[in-house]
Every structure is written in structure tokens, then in C-alpha cells.
Design a protein around this motif. Structure first.
Motif, PDB file in Angstrom:
ATOM      1  N   GLY A  39       5.242   0.939   2.536  1.00  0.00           N
ATOM      2  CA  GLY A  39       5.545   0.926   1.219  1.00  0.00           C
ATOM      3  C   GLY A  39       5.698   0.276   0.278  1.00  0.00           C
ATOM      4  O   GLY A  39       5.831   0.742  -0.914  1.00  0.00           O
ATOM      5  N   GLY A  40       5.783  -0.651   0.504  1.00  0.00           N
ATOM      6  CA  GLY A  40       5.944  -1.196  -0.880  1.00  0.00           C
ATOM      7  C   GLY A  40       4.735  -2.254  -1.040  1.00  0.00           C
ATOM      8  O   GLY A  40       3.902  -2.431  -0.719  1.00  0.00           O
ATOM      9  N   ASN A  41       4.699  -4.085  -2.055  1.00  0.00           N
ATOM     10  CA  ASN A  41       3.492  -3.886  -2.992  1.00  0.00           C
ATOM     11  C   ASN A  41       3.350  -4.613  -2.084  1.00  0.00           C
ATOM     12  O   ASN A  41       1.762  -4.412  -1.898  1.00  0.00           O
ATOM     13  N   ALA A  42       2.702  -5.484  -0.862  1.00  0.00           N
ATOM     14  CA  ALA A  42       2.447  -5.948   0.392  1.00  0.00           C
ATOM     15  C   ALA A  42       1.719  -4.717   1.224  1.00  0.00           C
ATOM     16  O   ALA A  42       0.625  -5.268   1.209  1.00  0.00           O
ATOM     17  N   ASP A  43       2.268  -4.100   1.201  1.00  0.00           N
ATOM     18  CA  ASP A  43       1.857  -2.449   2.321  1.00  0.00           C
ATOM     19  C   ASP A  43       0.610  -2.107   1.006  1.00  0.00           C
ATOM     20  O   ASP A  43      -0.625  -1.862   1.820  1.00  0.00           O
ATOM     21  N   ALA A  44       1.299  -1.672  -0.130  1.00  0.00           N
ATOM     22  CA  ALA A  44      -0.130  -1.296  -0.320  1.00  0.00           C
ATOM     23  C   ALA A  44      -1.048  -1.429  -0.922  1.00  0.00           C
ATOM     24  O   ALA A  44      -1.698  -1.667  -0.828  1.00  0.00           O
ATOM     25  N   ILE A  45      -1.167  -3.227  -0.935  1.00  0.00           N
ATOM     26  CA  ILE A  45      -2.099  -4.173  -1.411  1.00  0.00           C
ATOM     27  C   ILE A  45      -2.623  -3.832   0.543  1.00  0.00           C
ATOM     28  O   ILE A  45      -4.313  -3.742  -0.030  1.00  0.00           O
ATOM     29  N   LEU A  88      -4.946 -10.914  10.945  1.00  0.00           N
ATOM     30  CA  LEU A  88      -4.991 -11.304   9.671  1.00  0.00           C
ATOM     31  C   LEU A  88      -3.283 -11.002   9.122  1.00  0.00           C
ATOM     32  O   LEU A  88      -2.663 -10.453   9.570  1.00  0.00           O
ATOM     33  N   LEU A  89      -2.925 -12.096   8.199  1.00  0.00           N
ATOM     34  CA  LEU A  89      -1.383 -11.042   7.120  1.00  0.00           C
ATOM     35  C   LEU A  89      -2.352 -11.212   5.920  1.00  0.00           C
ATOM     36  O   LEU A  89      -2.898 -12.257   5.259  1.00  0.00           O
ATOM     37  N   LEU A  90      -1.579 -10.476   5.205  1.00  0.00           N
ATOM     38  CA  LEU A  90      -1.468  -9.491   4.019  1.00  0.00           C
ATOM     39  C   LEU A  90      -0.649 -10.950   3.102  1.00  0.00           C
ATOM     40  O   LEU A  90       0.853 -10.706   3.377  1.00  0.00           O
ATOM     41  N   ALA A  91      -0.741 -12.146   2.669  1.00  0.00           N
ATOM     42  CA  ALA A  91       0.442 -12.803   2.108  1.00  0.00           C
ATOM     43  C   ALA A  91       0.644 -13.033   0.845  1.00  0.00           C
ATOM     44  O   ALA A  91      -0.542 -12.692   0.400  1.00  0.00           O
ATOM     45  N   THR A  92       1.837 -13.345   0.249  1.00  0.00           N
ATOM     46  CA  THR A  92       2.183 -13.118  -1.119  1.00  0.00           C
ATOM     47  C   THR A  92       2.541 -14.597  -1.351  1.00  0.00           C
ATOM     48  O   THR A  92       3.047 -15.162  -0.381  1.00  0.00           O
ATOM     49  N   GLY A  93       2.854 -14.694  -3.058  1.00  0.00           N
ATOM     50  CA  GLY A  93       3.519 -16.154  -3.080  1.00  0.00           C
ATOM     51  C   GLY A  93       4.917 -15.260  -2.458  1.00  0.00           C
ATOM     52  O   GLY A  93       5.462 -17.071  -3.115  1.00  0.00           O
ATOM     53  N   GLY A  94       5.657 -14.918  -1.930  1.00  0.00           N
ATOM     54  CA  GLY A  94       6.619 -15.369  -0.926  1.00  0.00           C
ATOM     55  C   GLY A  94       6.171 -16.035   0.414  1.00  0.00           C
ATOM     56  O   GLY A  94       6.945 -16.766   0.621  1.00  0.00           O
ATOM     57  N   GLY A 251      -3.038 -12.709  -1.125  1.00  0.00           N
ATOM     58  CA  GLY A 251      -4.777 -12.718  -0.279  1.00  0.00           C
ATOM     59  C   GLY A 251      -4.417 -12.762   1.209  1.00  0.00           C
ATOM     60  O   GLY A 251      -2.919 -12.093   1.775  1.00  0.00           O
ATOM     61  N   LEU A 252      -4.732 -12.558   1.788  1.00  0.00           N
ATOM     62  CA  LEU A 252      -5.517 -12.817   3.425  1.00  0.00           C
ATOM     63  C   LEU A 252      -6.029 -14.194   4.238  1.00  0.00           C
ATOM     64  O   LEU A 252      -6.174 -15.013   3.309  1.00  0.00           O
ATOM     65  N   MET A 253      -5.412 -14.232   4.856  1.00  0.00           N
ATOM     66  CA  MET A 253      -4.594 -15.541   5.786  1.00  0.00           C
ATOM     67  C   MET A 253      -5.226 -15.466   7.433  1.00  0.00           C
ATOM     68  O   MET A 253      -4.669 -14.256   8.022  1.00  0.00           O
ATOM     69  N   ALA A 254      -5.707 -16.140   8.360  1.00  0.00           N
ATOM     70  CA  ALA A 254      -6.338 -16.129   9.601  1.00  0.00           C
ATOM     71  C   ALA A 254      -5.212 -16.742  10.091  1.00  0.00           C
ATOM     72  O   ALA A 254      -5.765 -18.564   9.037  1.00  0.00           O
ATOM     73  N   PRO A 255      -5.102 -17.000  11.871  1.00  0.00           N
ATOM     74  CA  PRO A 255      -4.389 -17.840  12.225  1.00  0.00           C
ATOM     75  C   PRO A 255      -5.386 -19.243  11.712  1.00  0.00           C
ATOM     76  O   PRO A 255      -6.838 -19.585  12.192  1.00  0.00           O
TER      77      PRO A 255
END
Length: 321
Positions: A39-45, A88-94, A251-255
């Protein structure tokens, strides 16, 4: 000779078959992990973009939250996953912040991932309750300088970009404030509304509903420029902290090792999704500036972000986690 011919034929067949497998991608659902509360920002994106990418690729995108440790749990899952494009990973600035703040990680921040594309860039808002006596960031900093125990600020957790944004504010303003980590933006906002903390740093998507409802008030925006949807809210830099600028991203990342053909399919679907008016509008409502990239551009950006946060952590003597 016969053995050599058979080996050569087998190798040639393998070369022919590899593109065919990439062309068939995907043939089953794709999972996107994100490292913060549902429900947070990363989840919504992840859900907004993943839903649209599914229309292009013909397979559903399943978003799963693995919250905790500044997003590093989800990142570990993806780094260790099979590099076939289905995880995939929805990566953020974190993601870059964690690379600077955590002394031991189970992965390399850049090298263990194949970047796909950036999606959106967004600032943070510093918010208080609507009935707060603090009318500006200057009021908050004045109180913090007068009494080091007077101001605490809530964030989505240790190792989040929110956290480092607060630490950078403390460093640059020379005002003492106590960081209070929560498990996600929703929990930090609950604490703010109940009076447990006087200030929260959060992305726009987490606070806009309460601001519109008159429950919260934004004191400052973290980016170098004012946010277009709330142009009346001044930046931190405008309020006595010149040079302050923190903008996060997703952004999106893969292994690492994911085939280039698969990465290209994912990137093309992501860029197509970012052109859909409804997707752009939704990301804009979250405070985001829509911006896709090449894998190489994203790799350079994440590397630069990691370098920046390492320097900030070291210069500010922020304890490693």
C-alpha cells in the motif's frame, strides 16, 4: 571426426534455440518484489506499471511486498533468483541508500543486478499535523536547535531514503532531531496523526489524501524545485538549508545474468506503459516525474547514487546498520 561434427551440430542447435526461448518470453506470470509495506509508494508504483506491462506481454504481473531492512530483504530475494526475467525488483532510491548504510549485505548493490529501466523520480514532503504549532520548516529547525530533544521525525524505516533525507537535513541544518523508524509509510503517518511524532518525511502518495482532507500540512519539499502539484510549498533549500536536494526514484531490476533479449522485452513493455496517459497521470499524482531509461543509463544512475550516499554517510558519521 564424427564426434566433432556432432558436438558442433549440438552447439549450433543451442545457439539457434536460445533466441527462440527469448522470443517466447514470457510464458508464465512475472513477479515483482518490492521492499516496503503493502500500500506504500513502491507498492503503488509496481502495481500501476506492472498492470500495464501485463497488457503488452500477455502475462499477469504479481506484486509481492517483502518489507523490512530498508528494502534489502526483497533485493536479496531478487539477487538470488534465477536470471530468467520472471523475478523482478521494484527498486527505489532506498536501494542505493542501503548499499551505503548497511555494513553487510547479501548482494552487491549494482553488480548483482541487471538494470531494466527507471520509471519515475519523486521528492519527499515534510509534513506535520494540521493543528501543529510549526508553521514552517524554519519553526521546526528553531525548536530543534533550542532543545535537541524537542523534535523527532518518523520515516518508513532505517535505511530508507526518507531516513537518509532526514540525516542529511540534520547535518546541513546543524539542528538535532531524533529519527524514529516505522515499518512503512502508513505506520509513520499513523504515529503522526496520533501525536507520537511531530514530523514525518514521506513521499507525496503517502500523505496527499490526508493533506486534502485537512488532517496534515506540508512544510517543505525535498527536491531542488517546488513540486508542480503543490507549488505553494517551499523547498527545504528555500527555508535556510541552501543546497539541500533529495529526490528519490523507482525502477525495475532483474537478477544479474538475465538474457539481453529478455531485458529488452521487459524494457520495451515498461517504456510503453510509461507512455499511457492514465499511467503517467497516476505516477504524477504520486509526485513523480515519469522518466524511462536504457539499462546502461540506469546502471550509471544507481552507481552515482550509491557513491553520493556513501559520501554522505561517511561525512555525517551516520552509524552503519
Amino acid at each position: 571426426m564424427r564426434r566433432k561434427i556432432l558436438l558442433a551440430a549440438g552447439a549450433a542447435l543451442a545457439v539457434v534455440c536460445l533466441p527462440a526461448k527469448s522470443e517466447q518470453f514470457p510464458d508464465r506470470p512475472i513477479k515483482i518484489y518490492q521492499g516496503f509495506a503493502a500500500g506504500g509508494n513502491a507498492d503503488a508504483i509496481a502495481r500501476v506499471v506492472g498492470t500495464e506491462m501485463a497488457k503488452t506481454l500477455g502475462q499477469p504481473f504479481v506484486v509481492e511486498a517483502q518489507a523490512g531492512a530498508g528494502g534489502t530483504i526483497a533485493a536479496t530475494t531478487v539477487a538470488r533468483a534465477r536470471p530468467d526475467g520472471y523475478t523482478l525488483l521494484l527498486a527505489t532510491g532506498g536501494h542505493a541508500v542501503a548499499g551505503a548504510l548497511y555494513s553487510k549485505l547479501n548482494y552487491q548493490t549494482v553488480d548483482d543486478f541487471q538494470m531494466v529501466s527507471t520509471l519515475t523520480f519523486f521528492p519527499f514532503l515534510l509534513v506535520v499535523r494540521a493543528d501543529s504549532s510549526y508553521q514552517s520548516l524554519a519553526d521546526v529547525l528553531k525548536a530543534a536547535r533550542a532543545d535537541p530533544s524537542a523534535i523527532s521525525y518518523g520515516t518508513a524505516g532505517i535505511g530508507s531514503t526518507h531516513h537518509l533525507a532526514g540525516e542529511l537535513l540534520v547535518k546541513m541544518s546543524k539542528a538535532s532531531m531524533l529519527h524514529v523508524p516505522y515499518r512503512g509509510d502508513a505506520a509513520s503517518l499513523t504515529a503522526l496523526l496520533s501525536g507520537d511524532v511531530p514530523l514525518v518525511i514521506a513521499p507525496p502518495t503517502a500523505v496527499m489524501a490526508n493533506i486534502k482532507a485537512g488532517k496534515l500540512r506540508a512544510l517543505a519539499v525535498s527536491g531542488a524545485q517546488r513540486w508542480s502539484l503543490m507549488p505553494e510549498v517551499p523547498t527545504i533549500a528555500e527555508q535556510g538549508v541552501p543546497g539541500y536536494d533529495v529526490t528519490s526514484w523507482a525502477g525495475l531490476m532483474a537478477p544479474a545474468g538475465t538474457p539481453h533479449a529478455v531485458v529488452n522485452r521487459l524494457r520495451e513493455a515498461a517504456l510503453k506503459a510509461l507512455q499511457v496517459p492514465e499511467v503517467r497521470a497516476r505516477l504524477a499524482d504520486m509526485g513523480g516525474e515519469v522518466r524511462g531509461s536504457t539499462p546502461e543509463e540506469m546502471t550509471s544512475m544507481v552507481s552515482a547514487e550509491l557513491k553520493k550516499w556513501v559520501a554522505i554517510v561517511n561525512e555525517a558519521n551516520i552509524p552503519k546498520q
